[in-house]
Design a protein around this motif. Structure first.
Motif, PDB file in Angstrom:
ATOM      1  N   ASN A   1       0.861  -1.180   0.000  1.00 54.42           N
ATOM      2  CA  ASN A   1       0.000   0.000   0.000  1.00 54.42           C
ATOM      3  C   ASN A   1       0.896   1.229   0.000  1.00 54.42           C
ATOM      4  O   ASN A   1       1.599   1.499   0.979  1.00 54.42           O
ATOM      5  CB  ASN A   1      -0.901   0.019   1.236  1.00 54.42           C
ATOM      6  N   LEU A   2       0.893   1.963  -1.109  1.00 57.25           N
ATOM      7  CA  LEU A   2       1.721   3.151  -1.255  1.00 57.25           C
ATOM      8  C   LEU A   2       0.839   4.336  -1.616  1.00 57.25           C
ATOM      9  O   LEU A   2      -0.360   4.182  -1.857  1.00 57.25           O
ATOM     10  CB  LEU A   2       2.788   2.919  -2.334  1.00 57.25           C
ATOM     11  N   VAL A   3       1.427   5.512  -1.648  1.00 53.11           N
ATOM     12  CA  VAL A   3       0.688   6.712  -2.027  1.00 53.11           C
ATOM     13  C   VAL A   3       1.515   7.515  -3.026  1.00 53.11           C
ATOM     14  O   VAL A   3       2.745   7.423  -3.055  1.00 53.11           O
ATOM     15  CB  VAL A   3       0.358   7.608  -0.808  1.00 53.11           C
ATOM     16  N   ASP A   4       0.814   8.290  -3.857  1.00 51.25           N
ATOM     17  CA  ASP A   4       1.522   9.173  -4.778  1.00 51.25           C
ATOM     18  C   ASP A   4       0.591  10.305  -5.193  1.00 51.25           C
ATOM     19  O   ASP A   4      -0.632  10.245  -4.978  1.00 51.25           O
ATOM     20  CB  ASP A   4       2.016   8.407  -6.005  1.00 51.25           C
ATOM     21  N   GLU A   5       1.185  11.298  -5.817  1.00 48.77           N
ATOM     22  CA  GLU A   5       0.450  12.445  -6.323  1.00 48.77           C
ATOM     23  C   GLU A   5       0.208  12.257  -7.816  1.00 48.77           C
ATOM     24  O   GLU A   5       0.757  11.329  -8.427  1.00 48.77           O
ATOM     25  CB  GLU A   5       1.237  13.727  -6.042  1.00 48.77           C
ATOM     26  N   PRO A   6      -0.620  13.098  -8.433  1.00 47.83           N
ATOM     27  CA  PRO A   6      -0.862  12.961  -9.873  1.00 47.83           C
ATOM     28  C   PRO A   6       0.446  12.900 -10.674  1.00 47.83           C
ATOM     29  O   PRO A   6       1.391  13.638 -10.424  1.00 47.83           O
ATOM     30  CB  PRO A   6      -1.662  14.225 -10.194  1.00 47.83           C
ATOM     31  N   GLY A   7       0.469  11.989 -11.635  1.00 50.29           N
ATOM     32  CA  GLY A   7       1.669  11.719 -12.408  1.00 50.29           C
ATOM     33  C   GLY A   7       2.354  10.436 -12.011  1.00 50.29           C
ATOM     34  O   GLY A   7       3.005   9.790 -12.837  1.00 50.29           O
ATOM     35  N   LEU A   8       2.210  10.041 -10.744  1.00 48.18           N
ATOM     36  CA  LEU A   8       2.731   8.770 -10.223  1.00 48.18           C
ATOM     37  C   LEU A   8       4.219   8.574 -10.521  1.00 48.18           C
ATOM     38  O   LEU A   8       4.680   7.463 -10.795  1.00 48.18           O
ATOM     39  CB  LEU A   8       1.922   7.587 -10.784  1.00 48.18           C
ATOM     40  N   ARG A   9       5.014   9.646 -10.412  1.00 45.56           N
ATOM     41  CA  ARG A   9       6.452   9.533 -10.676  1.00 45.56           C
ATOM     42  C   ARG A   9       7.163   8.734  -9.586  1.00 45.56           C
ATOM     43  O   ARG A   9       8.076   7.958  -9.872  1.00 45.56           O
ATOM     44  CB  ARG A   9       7.063  10.923 -10.831  1.00 45.56           C
ATOM     45  N   TYR A  10       6.770   8.945  -8.345  1.00 45.09           N
ATOM     46  CA  TYR A  10       7.341   8.151  -7.259  1.00 45.09           C
ATOM     47  C   TYR A  10       7.028   6.671  -7.468  1.00 45.09           C
ATOM     48  O   TYR A  10       7.911   5.813  -7.364  1.00 45.09           O
ATOM     49  CB  TYR A  10       6.784   8.646  -5.930  1.00 45.09           C
ATOM     50  N   LEU A  11       5.776   6.362  -7.772  1.00 47.57           N
ATOM     51  CA  LEU A  11       5.379   4.970  -7.994  1.00 47.57           C
ATOM     52  C   LEU A  11       6.111   4.358  -9.172  1.00 47.57           C
ATOM     53  O   LEU A  11       6.404   3.159  -9.181  1.00 47.57           O
ATOM     54  CB  LEU A  11       3.868   4.888  -8.221  1.00 47.57           C
ATOM     55  N   GLY A  12       6.412   5.169 -10.187  1.00 43.72           N
ATOM     56  CA  GLY A  12       7.134   4.649 -11.340  1.00 43.72           C
ATOM     57  C   GLY A  12       8.466   4.037 -10.960  1.00 43.72           C
ATOM     58  O   GLY A  12       8.850   2.969 -11.453  1.00 43.72           O
TER      59      GLY A  12
ATOM     60  N   ARG B   1      -6.414  12.723 -10.913  1.00 44.59           N
ATOM     61  CA  ARG B   1      -7.230  13.806 -10.365  1.00 44.59           C
ATOM     62  C   ARG B   1      -6.868  14.170  -8.935  1.00 44.59           C
ATOM     63  O   ARG B   1      -7.214  15.257  -8.479  1.00 44.59           O
ATOM     64  CB  ARG B   1      -8.711  13.417 -10.433  1.00 44.59           C
ATOM     65  N   ARG B   2      -6.209  13.260  -8.210  1.00 46.23           N
ATOM     66  CA  ARG B   2      -5.889  13.563  -6.819  1.00 46.23           C
ATOM     67  C   ARG B   2      -4.768  12.677  -6.307  1.00 46.23           C
ATOM     68  O   ARG B   2      -4.461  11.628  -6.875  1.00 46.23           O
ATOM     69  CB  ARG B   2      -7.121  13.404  -5.923  1.00 46.23           C
ATOM     70  N   PHE B   3      -4.169  13.132  -5.210  1.00 49.86           N
ATOM     71  CA  PHE B   3      -3.239  12.329  -4.416  1.00 49.86           C
ATOM     72  C   PHE B   3      -4.013  11.158  -3.816  1.00 49.86           C
ATOM     73  O   PHE B   3      -5.170  11.314  -3.425  1.00 49.86           O
ATOM     74  CB  PHE B   3      -2.690  13.226  -3.304  1.00 49.86           C
ATOM     75  N   GLY B   4      -3.400   9.989  -3.735  1.00 47.84           N
ATOM     76  CA  GLY B   4      -4.126   8.878  -3.135  1.00 47.84           C
ATOM     77  C   GLY B   4      -3.329   7.603  -3.041  1.00 47.84           C
ATOM     78  O   GLY B   4      -2.153   7.526  -3.418  1.00 47.84           O
ATOM     79  N   ASN B   5      -3.995   6.587  -2.508  1.00 47.64           N
ATOM     80  CA  ASN B   5      -3.386   5.275  -2.286  1.00 47.64           C
ATOM     81  C   ASN B   5      -3.384   4.439  -3.554  1.00 47.64           C
ATOM     82  O   ASN B   5      -4.316   4.483  -4.355  1.00 47.64           O
ATOM     83  CB  ASN B   5      -4.146   4.515  -1.199  1.00 47.64           C
ATOM     84  N   VAL B   6      -2.331   3.653  -3.676  1.00 50.94           N
ATOM     85  CA  VAL B   6      -2.190   2.703  -4.775  1.00 50.94           C
ATOM     86  C   VAL B   6      -1.722   1.379  -4.183  1.00 50.94           C
ATOM     87  O   VAL B   6      -0.783   1.346  -3.387  1.00 50.94           O
ATOM     88  CB  VAL B   6      -1.175   3.194  -5.821  1.00 50.94           C
ATOM     89  N   VAL B   7      -2.386   0.290  -4.547  1.00 54.07           N
ATOM     90  CA  VAL B   7      -1.967  -1.040  -4.111  1.00 54.07           C
ATOM     91  C   VAL B   7      -1.218  -1.710  -5.259  1.00 54.07           C
ATOM     92  O   VAL B   7      -1.713  -1.764  -6.392  1.00 54.07           O
ATOM     93  CB  VAL B   7      -3.173  -1.888  -3.678  1.00 54.07           C
TER      94      VAL B   7
ATOM     95  N   VAL C   1      11.453   9.003   0.576  1.00 54.64           N
ATOM     96  CA  VAL C   1      10.138   8.729   1.141  1.00 54.64           C
ATOM     97  C   VAL C   1       9.080   9.077   0.102  1.00 54.64           C
ATOM     98  O   VAL C   1       9.357   9.752  -0.892  1.00 54.64           O
ATOM     99  CB  VAL C   1       9.904   9.543   2.432  1.00 54.64           C
ATOM    100  N   SER C   2       7.865   8.624   0.331  1.00 53.48           N
ATOM    101  CA  SER C   2       6.774   8.947  -0.587  1.00 53.48           C
ATOM    102  C   SER C   2       6.422  10.423  -0.491  1.00 53.48           C
ATOM    103  O   SER C   2       6.778  11.093   0.478  1.00 53.48           O
ATOM    104  CB  SER C   2       5.550   8.083  -0.270  1.00 53.48           C
ATOM    105  N   PRO C   3       5.718  10.964  -1.496  1.00 45.22           N
ATOM    106  CA  PRO C   3       5.356  12.385  -1.460  1.00 45.22           C
ATOM    107  C   PRO C   3       4.558  12.747  -0.219  1.00 45.22           C
ATOM    108  O   PRO C   3       3.817  11.929   0.329  1.00 45.22           O
ATOM    109  CB  PRO C   3       4.510  12.556  -2.729  1.00 45.22           C
ATOM    110  N   GLU C   4       4.721  13.988   0.206  1.00 38.32           N
ATOM    111  CA  GLU C   4       4.037  14.455   1.401  1.00 38.32           C
ATOM    112  C   GLU C   4       2.543  14.562   1.153  1.00 38.32           C
ATOM    113  O   GLU C   4       2.114  15.135   0.149  1.00 38.32           O
ATOM    114  CB  GLU C   4       4.582  15.812   1.834  1.00 38.32           C
ATOM    115  N   PRO C   5       1.730  14.000   2.037  1.00 39.18           N
ATOM    116  CA  PRO C   5       0.277  14.052   1.845  1.00 39.18           C
ATOM    117  C   PRO C   5      -0.286  15.428   2.140  1.00 39.18           C
ATOM    118  O   PRO C   5       0.365  16.257   2.786  1.00 39.18           O
ATOM    119  CB  PRO C   5      -0.247  13.027   2.851  1.00 39.18           C
ATOM    120  N   ALA C   6      -1.509  15.638   1.678  1.00 36.30           N
ATOM    121  CA  ALA C   6      -2.249  16.852   2.031  1.00 36.30           C
ATOM    122  C   ALA C   6      -2.815  16.644   3.420  1.00 36.30           C
ATOM    123  O   ALA C   6      -3.924  16.150   3.597  1.00 36.30           O
ATOM    124  CB  ALA C   6      -3.358  17.105   1.016  1.00 36.30           C
ATOM    125  N   ARG C   7      -2.048  16.999   4.436  1.00 33.52           N
ATOM    126  CA  ARG C   7      -2.402  16.623   5.800  1.00 33.52           C
ATOM    127  C   ARG C   7      -3.754  17.174   6.247  1.00 33.52           C
ATOM    128  O   ARG C   7      -4.454  16.547   7.026  1.00 33.52           O
ATOM    129  CB  ARG C   7      -1.309  17.085   6.780  1.00 33.52           C
TER     130      ARG C   7
END
Length: 292
Positions: A189-200, A225-231, A280-286
């Motif tokens: 379970n990871l998270v990323d922002e639009p574009g998913l460059r970290y996940l890439g 469309r938004r920052f979110g979780n990716v499995v 680390v993964s991108p900073e979330p919208a806290r």
């Protein structure tokens, strides 16, 4: 872990399991009873929703990404599974597997002993469970495991809302592969922002070690469309992506699956994270994760 998404019953919910890397300062921990759902309780750390457990029905999964985990596991043959969880929290996934696949031997790597004691006291595990909690972080805990000792390894680990850099490197994935059986499955379970460059870059490391990949997320995350979780699911043997798509189609909120060929087209040029070059993964919208 912190999750940017919806629950079955309230769009404002945020959740996940806890951090396998002990935070530098003591977080404020609460277990809040769910008055709308008897038996339900939310683990909250520093006002961030971390885990949801229904003590009366462990098969009730409140957060979207946990439902995705369950969908991937449903593609595996019936019967007990030897599972290692990196990140413990309220033990949501471990309880689910105990209920759905009784007799499954499970190891949970969770270094926060105070959190573990609170969860055990307030949300006791069922009788005859085979869940063993070890007070270790992810890297140290995995390195201590025997070769080919797990059918599944689940990564659900955050520190201050971000995935620790040490848990997404090529070297770490190589050690996870050692622990998995030949046909074993790695779930993250990871998270990323639009574009998913970290996940890439995470996908590049997984492809180098395992070869077979699939990605599951909500449609709005997949569409950027938004920052979110990716499995992510990874294995050295073919994944049943057709069955996974059928499972995901049953989820209460729109979600999609990307197979290895689709991921290679989108992210094939990315370089893996390594121990010498990691993040680390991108900073979330806290503000979006605060209790309302």
């Amino acid at each position: 872990m912190p999750a940017q998404g919806r629950s079955r019953r309230r769009d404002s919910a945020r959740g996940g399991d806890s951090d396998p890397v002990a935070p530098p300062s003591r977080p404020r921990i609460e277990l809040i009873a769910d008055t709308d759902h008897p038996g339900g309780a939310m683990l909250v750390m520093d006002d961030v929703r971390q885990s949801y457990v229904d003590i009366d029905d462990p098969t009730y999964l409140d957060f979207e990404y946990i439902q995705y985990f369950a969908s991937v596991l449903a593609t595996l043959p019936d019967g007990p599974l030897a599972v290692t969880h990196i990140g413990g929290g309220a033990l949501t996934m471990a309880r689910y597997l105990q209920a759905c696949r009784p007799g499954s031997p499970q190891i949970v790597l969770e270094p926060d002993t105070e959190l573990t004691e609170l969860v055990r006291r307030r949300l006791p595990l069922p009788r005859d469970h085979r869940i063993r909690i070890r007070p270790q972080d992810g890297r140290a805990g995995v390195s201590a495991l025997a070769d080919a000792s797990a059918d599944v390894v689940v990564l659900d680990a955050y520190a201050d809302g971000r995935v620790p850099a040490a848990l997404t490197t090529l070297e770490f994935f190589t050690d996870v592969s050692r622990v998995l059986k030949a046909d074993g499955l790695f779930l993250a379970n990871l998270v990323d922002e639009p574009g998913l460059r970290y996940l890439g870059r995470v996908l590049a490391g997984l492809r180098a070690v395992f070869g077979e990949l699939a990605l599951v997320s909500s449609n709005d995350v997949l569409k950027g469309r938004r920052f979110g979780n990716v499995v992510l699911a990874a294995s050295s043997t073919p994944l049943d992506v057709d069955e996974l798509r059928r499972q995901i189609a049953r989820q209460p909120f729109p979600a999609g699956v990307r197979d290895d060929a689709q991921l290679a087209v989108r992210h094939g040029a990315a370089r893996p994270w390594t121990d010498a070059d990691s993040s680390v993964s991108p900073e979330p919208a806290r503000d979006g994760w605060r209790i309302r």
